[in-house]
Every structure is written in C-alpha cells, then in structure tokens.
Motif scaffolding. Structure first.
Motif, PDB file in Angstrom:
ATOM      1  N   ASP A  33      32.189  40.384  34.577  1.00 53.63           N
ATOM      2  CA  ASP A  33      32.664  39.661  35.745  1.00 53.63           C
ATOM      3  C   ASP A  33      31.571  38.712  36.226  1.00 53.63           C
ATOM      4  O   ASP A  33      30.470  39.139  36.547  1.00 53.63           O
ATOM      5  CB  ASP A  33      33.039  40.648  36.854  1.00 53.63           C
ATOM      6  N   SER A  69      24.513  41.751  40.044  1.00 57.04           N
ATOM      7  CA  SER A  69      24.411  42.986  40.819  1.00 57.04           C
ATOM      8  C   SER A  69      23.795  44.115  40.001  1.00 57.04           C
ATOM      9  O   SER A  69      23.887  44.135  38.786  1.00 57.04           O
ATOM     10  CB  SER A  69      25.803  43.423  41.273  1.00 57.04           C
ATOM     11  N   VAL A 104      24.526  44.910  45.689  1.00 54.63           N
ATOM     12  CA  VAL A 104      25.252  43.685  45.349  1.00 54.63           C
ATOM     13  C   VAL A 104      24.735  42.578  46.257  1.00 54.63           C
ATOM     14  O   VAL A 104      24.092  42.857  47.277  1.00 54.63           O
ATOM     15  CB  VAL A 104      26.787  43.842  45.532  1.00 54.63           C
ATOM     16  N   ASP A 105      25.022  41.308  45.897  1.00 54.21           N
ATOM     17  CA  ASP A 105      24.424  40.205  46.647  1.00 54.21           C
ATOM     18  C   ASP A 105      25.274  39.700  47.814  1.00 54.21           C
ATOM     19  O   ASP A 105      24.837  38.847  48.567  1.00 54.21           O
ATOM     20  CB  ASP A 105      24.075  39.049  45.698  1.00 54.21           C
ATOM     21  N   SER A 106      26.502  40.232  47.966  1.00 57.78           N
ATOM     22  CA  SER A 106      27.343  39.777  49.081  1.00 57.78           C
ATOM     23  C   SER A 106      28.503  40.723  49.308  1.00 57.78           C
ATOM     24  O   SER A 106      28.837  41.526  48.433  1.00 57.78           O
ATOM     25  CB  SER A 106      27.910  38.378  48.764  1.00 57.78           C
ATOM     26  N   ARG A 165      34.818  42.669  45.302  1.00 52.62           N
ATOM     27  CA  ARG A 165      35.179  42.343  43.922  1.00 52.62           C
ATOM     28  C   ARG A 165      34.917  43.557  43.013  1.00 52.62           C
ATOM     29  O   ARG A 165      35.720  43.883  42.144  1.00 52.62           O
ATOM     30  CB  ARG A 165      34.365  41.133  43.444  1.00 52.62           C
ATOM     31  N   ALA A 166      33.801  44.252  43.244  1.00 53.49           N
ATOM     32  CA  ALA A 166      33.463  45.433  42.445  1.00 53.49           C
ATOM     33  C   ALA A 166      34.557  46.489  42.591  1.00 53.49           C
ATOM     34  O   ALA A 166      35.002  47.077  41.606  1.00 53.49           O
ATOM     35  CB  ALA A 166      32.111  45.989  42.872  1.00 53.49           C
ATOM     36  N   LEU A 191      31.075  37.136  38.904  1.00 47.91           N
ATOM     37  CA  LEU A 191      30.600  37.353  40.268  1.00 47.91           C
ATOM     38  C   LEU A 191      29.634  38.536  40.354  1.00 47.91           C
ATOM     39  O   LEU A 191      28.763  38.584  41.216  1.00 47.91           O
ATOM     40  CB  LEU A 191      31.808  37.586  41.183  1.00 47.91           C
ATOM     41  N   LEU A 192      29.797  39.503  39.452  1.00 42.97           N
ATOM     42  CA  LEU A 192      29.050  40.754  39.582  1.00 42.97           C
ATOM     43  C   LEU A 192      27.857  40.866  38.631  1.00 42.97           C
ATOM     44  O   LEU A 192      27.107  41.838  38.701  1.00 42.97           O
ATOM     45  CB  LEU A 192      29.981  41.938  39.341  1.00 42.97           C
ATOM     46  N   GLN A 204      31.448  39.793  49.360  1.00 44.17           N
ATOM     47  CA  GLN A 204      32.448  39.345  48.395  1.00 44.17           C
ATOM     48  C   GLN A 204      32.270  40.102  47.076  1.00 44.17           C
ATOM     49  O   GLN A 204      33.240  40.566  46.473  1.00 44.17           O
ATOM     50  CB  GLN A 204      32.278  37.841  48.163  1.00 44.17           C
ATOM     51  N   SER A 205      31.029  40.264  46.652  1.00 47.12           N
ATOM     52  CA  SER A 205      30.746  40.999  45.412  1.00 47.12           C
ATOM     53  C   SER A 205      31.149  42.456  45.556  1.00 47.12           C
ATOM     54  O   SER A 205      31.654  43.066  44.615  1.00 47.12           O
ATOM     55  CB  SER A 205      29.263  40.928  45.061  1.00 47.12           C
TER      56      SER A 205
END
Length: 124
Positions: free
Chosen positions: A66, A72, A89-91, A97-98, A68-69, A93-94
């Motif tokens: 992914d 992480s 994770v960095d946000s 998403r995870a 976005l991830l 949102q992440s």
C-alpha cells in the motif's frame, strides 16, 4: 475352423483386457475418493484455525504493497483471526487506511490497533 478358433482367442483376450481395465479404473476411483476425503479432513481441521501466521503474512504484504503505508512501521500480530496492529504511522489517514487494509483481508475477524500517529516520520 482355424479362423474361428483364432477369433475366439481374440474375443477371450479382449474380454480379459476389459475386465482388467474395469478393475484398475475402479481401484483408481476408490483411491481418488480416499485422497479427496483426507484432503477435506485436513482442510477442515486447518479451517478452524485458518493459520494466524498466514493471516499475518497476508496483512503484512498488503500493508507493504500500500503506497500510503509503506513508510509506516507497523507490527502485525494475529491471534485466532484477530489482527493486532502496533507501531507508528505518519498520519491519522495512514492509521485508518491500515485498518481498512487489514479488514479487507480474508479470514480477519476483527482488528485491534495500538498504532501511534507520529507525524515526524513523513516518507521522504
């Protein structure tokens, strides 16, 4: 009458061959049935416990694939189909998403998360 005798011999040989083929096919059929049954038994016992390690691997792979991830640091642990995520994770949102990625995997019963959002680990 020689032709007749030869004909009878051929008939007899053909008959014997057909019997043999029938026996062999029947035996093979039984063996195939037996093999099917033992495979079903194995998958049923395994199904109860759809390998937690398999779920963990699939979840890890999904996270790594992914975009976005990727940045992480997510640890994945699975117990009886319940996936526990920990790490950073960095946000936000992440983080969500995870959760989505894990929930979309087969055999995952539920997801618990101990993920920490650390905005300092932005992917370069």
């Amino acid at each position: 009458g020689t032709a007749e005798k030869v004909g009878q011999k051929i008939d007899k040989a053909t008959e014997n061959a057909e019997k043999k083929i029938e026996q062999v096919t029947e035996k093979a059929g039984k063996e195939i049935e037996g093999a099917k049954e033992s495979v079903i038994d194995q998958s049923e016992t395994a199904g109860e416990y759809i390998d937690d390690s398999v779920i963990t691997l699939k979840v890890k792979a999904a996270i790594l694939n992914d975009s976005l991830l990727k940045a992480s640091q997510i640890e994945v642990n699975t117990v009886n189909g319940v996936v526990k995520l920990s790490g950073t994770v960095d946000s936000e949102q992440s983080l969500s998403r995870a959760m989505e990625v894990v929930n979309s995997q087969k055999h995952v019963k539920s997801v618990q998360t101990d993920l920490i959002v650390n905005t300092g680990i932005r992917s370069k």
